[in-house]
Scaffold this active site. Structure first.
Site, PDB file in Angstrom:
ATOM      1  N   CYS A   1       0.838  -1.202   0.000  1.00 28.23           N
ATOM      2  CA  CYS A   1       0.000   0.000   0.000  1.00 28.23           C
ATOM      3  C   CYS A   1       0.875   1.256   0.000  1.00 28.23           C
ATOM      4  CB  CYS A   1      -0.977  -0.040   1.180  1.00 28.23           C
ATOM      5  SG  CYS A   1      -2.376   1.086   0.977  1.00 28.23           S
TER       6      CYS A   1
ATOM      7  N   HIS B   1      -3.646  -5.438   0.626  1.00 31.24           N
ATOM      8  CA  HIS B   1      -3.080  -5.843   1.921  1.00 31.24           C
ATOM      9  C   HIS B   1      -3.050  -7.371   2.046  1.00 31.24           C
ATOM     10  CE1 HIS B   1      -2.788  -1.904   3.919  1.00 31.24           C
ATOM     11  NE2 HIS B   1      -3.786  -1.574   3.117  1.00 31.24           N
TER      12      HIS B   1
ATOM     13  N   GLU C   1      -1.700  -9.070   4.327  1.00 29.71           N
ATOM     14  CA  GLU C   1      -1.663  -9.490   5.731  1.00 29.71           C
ATOM     15  C   GLU C   1      -3.040  -9.741   6.325  1.00 29.71           C
ATOM     16  OE1 GLU C   1      -1.611  -4.931   5.881  1.00 29.71           O
ATOM     17  OE2 GLU C   1      -0.985  -6.536   4.526  1.00 29.71           O
TER      18      GLU C   1
END
Length: 525
Positions: A86, A181, A183
């Site tokens: 990002c 993202h 994660e």
């Protein structure tokens, strides 16, 4: 000789994203040690850390605004793989000669990206293959800006209709950037993407495992403490319990634990702690029965913050009095964990500063003049739990729901009295017991009962009862920063309510809290 478990390590630079700690937890789950540091970490410290790879995390700022955070140049001089996520991708692009602009169409939430470039990072990783043979990924986006021009020698990795450069890569330099993202669990293949970067591209070995963490922590404690004696405040919570088990395994009788029974614990908790540690494990535990002292100090006080401070001060007084009876104590052990360490890094002008020691006991008298032992300070909570299992602690103890430091003192609204604490203990015990029976205990993140100092009319048999009201609270959450109330089955709520009212004479009404966080907090006080 076996490699040190910290030998293969990843550096994560924090630009202020709410997901940064989550990245670190995902890296650890892969089996590789990592550390989180502020984006303005100095060049020398970066070189000394000697990572095998660097992850540039997200952040709320805009790269094209003045004074927005930048990645230290040392990162690009290391010659190791770099993964920008990002904002991390955007600052990488801008710093290496690309261009970033604001986007008219912001992307927040679920999205599908098309994988358009053949890279080491995403090769063979996809959620969909369309009729034209194009690979697609289901991901989580959270960005307003976008890369409009890539640095030289970079190629497009992924794209969406509103963000043509949703990912970029240079296999030659081992630099990768994604606008989504990986994660978060919403990005279905996120774990595989991070594993690919860390294990394959950075060539890290998975040395960070519970058994090796336990061996390393025991060796570190022995090296630090030597033959000196250590004091630990044992609460029965996960962190202090794991510290007790670890230190006992490392130094045996050199450890003395003080368990302060403040009269605000759960039903039979004191007996359970003593049975587990003193009787079963042979740990030296001093039980300080201080219920009267706590309740006397709390008498007449109804302000939540003042109650917390009274409980904290009284704990220190009791702990200090017990420690003064002991000879030759040189170290104080604490259950400080990695998020405590991260959070004690200050933030001025939006910039993180050097991480400093965090004292989770908070306010223990300096004149105790003890050195600190903090064997969990590198670990996240989920790692602490896995370490507890590795050390032989029971699953039910290690995976208990969180319990606040002030105990029932903040679950009794208003003034704390022994009568209220006794009623609340029993009601809470019934709620937890029924959750376990119905196989709901581990489906919710936290569940408890709140005592309300309000009386309500009830009818029991032919008699009228005027008694107290309690509220049941159960929530589901990943990080405790946000939470939704748990949609427990009506039949379960009916059983719990019926048992509490029928078995506890002092309670006439049971309510269920259907507030989420935000706007409500999880605890009532």
């Amino acid at each position: 000789m076996a490699l040190d478990i910290h030998a293969h390590r990843i550096l994560i630079l924090d630009f202020g994203s709410q997901y940064t700690q989550l990245i670190a937890r995902r890296v650890r789950e892969i089996g590789v040690y990592c550390e989180l540091h502020p984006f303005d970490m100095d060049d020398e410290a970066i070189r000394e850390f000697a990572p095998k790879g660097v992850i540039l995390a997200g952040g709320p700022e805009s790269v094209h605004e003045a004074n927005s955070p930048r990645c230290p140049q040392a990162v690009f001089d290391l010659g190791v793989p770099v993964f920008g996520i990002c904002y991390g991708m955007q600052t990488m692009a801008e710093q290496l000669g690309g261009k970033v602009e604001g986007s008219e169409l912001r992307e927040f939430g679920y999205a599908r990206v098309d994988v358009v470039g053949k890279s080491r990072l995403l090769d063979g990783i996809e959620d969909h293959i369309d009729a034209d043979g194009l690979f697609g990924l289901d991901v989580w986006m959270s960005h307003g800006d976008k890369v409009t021009k890539m640095p030289e020698d970079f190629h497009i990795l992924a794209s969406t209709p509103s963000c043509p450069i949703a990912g970029m890569f240079s296999d030659e330099r081992r630099y990768y950037g994604v606008q989504f993202h990986p994660e978060v669990t919403h990005t279905k293949q996120g774990g595989r993407i991070l594993s690919r970067f860390i294990l394959d591209i950075c060539e890290c070995e998975a040395l960070w495992t519970p058994s090796k963490i336990a061996e390393d922590a025991i060796a570190q404690v022995r090296a630090q403490v030597g033959t000196d004696n250590v004091l630990l405040g044992l609460s029965g919570g996960v962190d202090s319990s794991v510290v007790a088990a670890l230190l006992h395994k490392a130094i045996g009788d050199q450890l003395t634990c003080v368990f302060v029974d403040n009269g605000l614990l759960r039903l039979h908790e004191g007996e359970q702690v003593m049975a587990m540690f003193a009787e079963n494990m042979g740990v030296k535990v001093i039980r300080a029965n201080a219920e009267d002292q706590f309740l006397n100090n709390l008498a007449g006080e109804s302000d939540p913050e003042k109650k917390r401070k009274i409980i904290g001060r009284t704990f220190i007084d009791v702990f200090d009095a017990q420690s003064n009876k002991l000879d030759n104590i040189k170290y104080l052990a604490q259950g400080t964990i990695y998020p405590d360490v991260i959070e004690s890094a200050g933030a001025k002008s939006g910039k993180a500063h050097v991480i400093k020691s965090h004292h989770n006991v908070g306010g223990l008298p300096e004149e105790m003049n003890l050195k600190l032992v903090e064997p969990l300070r590198e670990l996240f909570k989920d790692e602490v739990r896995r370490l507890g299992l590795e050390l032989g602690l029971p699953y039910d103890m290690v995976y208990r729901h969180p319990f606040p430091g002030p105990g029932l003192g903040v679950r009794i609204l208003g003034e704390v009295k022994k009568e209220y604490a006794d009623l609340l203990r029993r009601a809470d015990h019934i709620f937890i017991e029924e959750l376990r029976k119905a196989d709901w205990y581990h489906k919710v993140s936290q569940a408890f009962v709140v005592f309300q100092p309000v009386k309500s009319v009830g009818v029991v048999g032919d008699g009228r009862r005027y008694a107290w009201v309690v509220a049941l609270r159960a929530v589901e959450t990943i990080d405790f920063m946000t939470a939704r109330w748990a949609h427990l089955p009506y039949e379960l709520l009916e059983t719990v309510s019926g048992r509490i009212i029928n078995e506890i004479e002092g309670i006439s009404r049971v309510t269920y809290d259907v507030s989420s966080k935000p706007p409500a907090t999880i605890e009532w006080e």
